[in-house]
Every structure is written in structure tokens, then in C-alpha cells.
Scaffold this motif. Structure first.
Motif, mmCIF file in Angstrom:
data_model
loop_
_atom_site.group_PDB
_atom_site.id
_atom_site.type_symbol
_atom_site.label_atom_id
_atom_site.label_comp_id
_atom_site.label_asym_id
_atom_site.label_seq_id
_atom_site.Cartn_x
_atom_site.Cartn_y
_atom_site.Cartn_z
ATOM 1 N N SER A 73 0.664 -1.097 0.059
ATOM 2 C CA SER A 73 -0.156 -0.092 -0.157
ATOM 3 C C SER A 73 0.784 1.328 -0.172
ATOM 4 O O SER A 73 1.906 1.308 0.522
ATOM 5 C CB SER A 73 -0.830 0.243 1.325
ATOM 6 N N ASP A 127 -2.881 1.303 -2.533
ATOM 7 C CA ASP A 127 -3.965 1.951 -2.139
ATOM 8 C C ASP A 127 -3.563 3.219 -1.615
ATOM 9 O O ASP A 127 -2.449 3.364 -0.691
ATOM 10 C CB ASP A 127 -4.871 1.195 -1.089
ATOM 11 N N THR A 147 -3.873 -1.508 -9.921
ATOM 12 C CA THR A 147 -4.565 -2.065 -9.178
ATOM 13 C C THR A 147 -4.790 -1.077 -7.830
ATOM 14 O O THR A 147 -5.590 -1.304 -6.954
ATOM 15 C CB THR A 147 -3.997 -3.446 -8.509
ATOM 16 N N ARG A 149 -6.448 1.682 -5.358
ATOM 17 C CA ARG A 149 -7.720 2.192 -4.933
ATOM 18 C C ARG A 149 -7.414 3.591 -4.269
ATOM 19 O O ARG A 149 -6.664 3.798 -3.596
ATOM 20 C CB ARG A 149 -8.527 1.286 -4.434
ATOM 21 N N ILE A 187 -14.977 4.802 -2.452
ATOM 22 C CA ILE A 187 -13.585 4.124 -3.062
ATOM 23 C C ILE A 187 -14.012 4.203 -4.377
ATOM 24 O O ILE A 187 -14.889 3.557 -5.108
ATOM 25 C CB ILE A 187 -13.485 2.934 -2.259
ATOM 26 N N PHE A 188 -12.638 4.267 -5.072
ATOM 27 C CA PHE A 188 -12.699 4.335 -6.705
ATOM 28 C C PHE A 188 -11.327 3.929 -7.132
ATOM 29 O O PHE A 188 -10.239 3.925 -6.300
ATOM 30 C CB PHE A 188 -13.275 5.663 -7.389
ATOM 31 N N GLY A 189 -11.244 3.367 -8.212
ATOM 32 C CA GLY A 189 -9.968 2.984 -8.775
ATOM 33 C C GLY A 189 -9.148 3.834 -9.497
ATOM 34 O O GLY A 189 -9.343 4.774 -9.736
#
Length: 290
Positions: A73, A127, A147, A149, A187-189
Motif C-alpha cells: 500500500s 491503495d 490496482t 484504490r 472508494i474508486f479505482g
């Protein structure tokens, strides 16, 4: 192997508790270094980060800063482990914005990023949520894992936006998208973040650091540190101008001051002679102060 070869030996003898700081070949690499908690934020990490950014910006050997996270992360925001966790993790009474003197500690990092003369490239390896998302919003360029977020999740934790995210987001992605993200806390990508303009480039997870280093290296070899710093300040200050004319007036003053500089001469000669330029250290002139 890439991480070790990029970072090289530790610069200087100052130690940090929650980040790693290394300088190699003109590049300062700052790593949020608490992978066991996904680089969740504590006051100490934020103090370390603010100090490291200041250290890099004052070092004449550093041409670019690369900011990343250890492990899987980038940073998942404040460390949460109980109902009063935000008080324990992030409350800090220092001279600041409120009548009681409270100063939200992540804001000091975002403010330092805003004031940087040295460009800051975020290598977002995973993330970036809450304060992690706010920190990357304040960086100049963001190279991101496909990947990863993102989420400005403050309303879902019963608090409000912090680290100047309410200032940065409308300017980066527009008011409508900023309202969507900040009010819902969803949450979004990475693809949505790229389309909206929060981030610069999306790459495969295993290539994030490689791409970030390659991008950052151009500031070591190809650009004038003084011109980069002045261009950064023109960009940041552009938001206070009401018209293009006002921006052009400031540009003209700074541009005129550059014309007789050694960097401008070297930039032209290196182009004409088809060779790499050799620019001097950051050294703004008296007419290049903002």
C-alpha cells in the motif's frame, strides 16, 4: 533489486522512525515505512515526512523527490484501532488554525508540498485512502499502480476533509467530481482517478517504481532546477489570478529575468551543440521571488 539500487546508501546520519530517506544521483527517495500497518498515518510519520521534505528541498544536490510506500500500500490514512483512535493518532495541539490552537498534522505536509521548489513525484504502489489520498493530491506528478484504490473517506469516519484536500481536489478534478468524492467518501479505482485528472499515469503494479524513477530522472539530467522551481511557482500561483493577463504579467517578469541567466545560455548552447545540458543549482535571482 530496483528499490535498493535506486535508493543507494542512506544520505547523512539523521534517522527517522517511520519513513526511509535516501539520496542517490540527485534523487531523494522518501518511503513511508510501516508496511505492517499498510503505512497508516501516525503523528510521528507525518512529522518525519514533513522534515524529510524540508530536508530534500534544502539540499542543493537533490533535483527531484520520489515519494512512495513500503509494502503493498501507499498509505491507507489514519491508523484506526478503536473508537477514540483518531484522537490518539492525530490530535496535536500546536499553533495553528483554530481558537484552541489545534493544527491537523496532515495539513502541514500538504502545505510543505505546496511550497516545495523541488518537484515531487508520487510512486503510488498501492491503495491511497484518506490522508494518503490527500498527500498524493499535493504532489506534482503521480505514477500509479493499476490496482491502486483511492478514497477521501472522511465523511464515512465522522470527520471532514483534511490535508488541504478541499482546496486541491476542486482545482485538480473540478467541483462536481470533488463534491462526489469528498461528500460520499466512496472508494474508486485508478482508471477513474486518471480520467478525472487526480493522477498522471497508470502502470502495471510491478512497474510503478521503474516508471517513476525513469520519469524523475529527467529532472536530474535535462532540466534547470531554477527554471523548474519557478515554473512550479507560476503554476501554483496561477490559481489566484482572475485573468490570463495577470498570469502573463507575472510570467513576463520572471521570463525577462531568466533571459541573461547562465542557465538560459546553457540551455540554448546545449541544444545547438546537440549535447546534454549542464545546469547549475537552484539559484533564483532578485526578480524571481514570489
Amino acid at each position: 533489486m530496483l528499490r535498493r539500487s535506486v535508493m543507494g546508501a542512506e544520505a547523512g546520519d539523521r534517522k527517522y522512525e517511520e519513513i526511509d530517506y535516501r539520496v542517490d544521483d540527485g534523487m531523494a527517495v522518501i518511503t513511508l515505512d510501516a508496511p505492517e500497518r499498510r503505512n497508516a498515518l501516525r503523528n510521528q510519520m507525518l512529522r518525519d515526512l514533513a522534515d524529510a521534505l524540508d530536508r530534500a528541498d534544502r539540499d542543493p544536490e537533490v533535483r527531484v523527490v520520489l515519494l512512495t510506500g513500503a509494502g503493498a500500500s501507499f498509505c491507507v490514512g489514519a491508523e484506526l484501532h478503536g473508537p477514540d483512535t483518531l484522537i490518539a493518532a492525530l490530535e496535536e495541539d500546536t499553533p495553528g488554525h483554530t481558537p484552541t490552537g489545534y493544527r491537523e498534522p496532515g495539513g502541514r505536509v500538504s502545505e510543505r508540498l505546496f511550497d516545495m521548489s523541488t518537484p515531487v513525484i508520487a510512486a503510488v504502489n498501492g491503495d491511497a485512502v484518506g490522508g494518503g489520498a490527500s498527500i498524493i493530491a499535493a504532489c506534482d506528478v503521480k505514477i500509479v499502480s493499476s490496482t491502486a484504490r483511492f478514497g477521501f473517506v472522511f465523511t464515512r469516519r465522522g470527520v471532514v476533509p483534511e490535508s488541504a484536500s478541499s482546496w486541491y481536489l476542486p482545482r485538480l478534478v473540478g467541483l462536481a467530481t470533488a463534491a462526489d468524492w469528498l461528500l460520499s467518501g466512496r472508494i474508486f479505482g485508478a482508471d477513474e482517478a486518471l480520467t478525472a485528472g487526480l493522477i498522471t499515469r497508470v502502470v502495471p503494479p510491478e512497474e510503478v517504481l521503474e516508471h517513476a524513477v525513469a520519469y524523475a530522472h529527467q529532472f536530474v539530467t535535462d532540466t534547470s532546477p531554477t527554471s523548474v522551481a519557478l515554473a512550479k511557482r507560476l503554476l501554483m500561483d496561477s490559481w489566484r489570478h482572475a485573468t490570463p493577463r495577470q498570469a502573463s504579467e507575472v510570467e513576463s517578469r520572471v521570463y525577462a529575468s531568466r533571459l541573461r541567466s547562465s542557465d538560459a545560455r546553457e540551455g540554448v548552447l546545449s541544444f545547438l551543440e546537440r549535447r546534454p545540458a549542464t545546469f547549475g543549482p537552484f539559484a533564483p535571482g532578485p526578480d524571481e521571488r514570489f
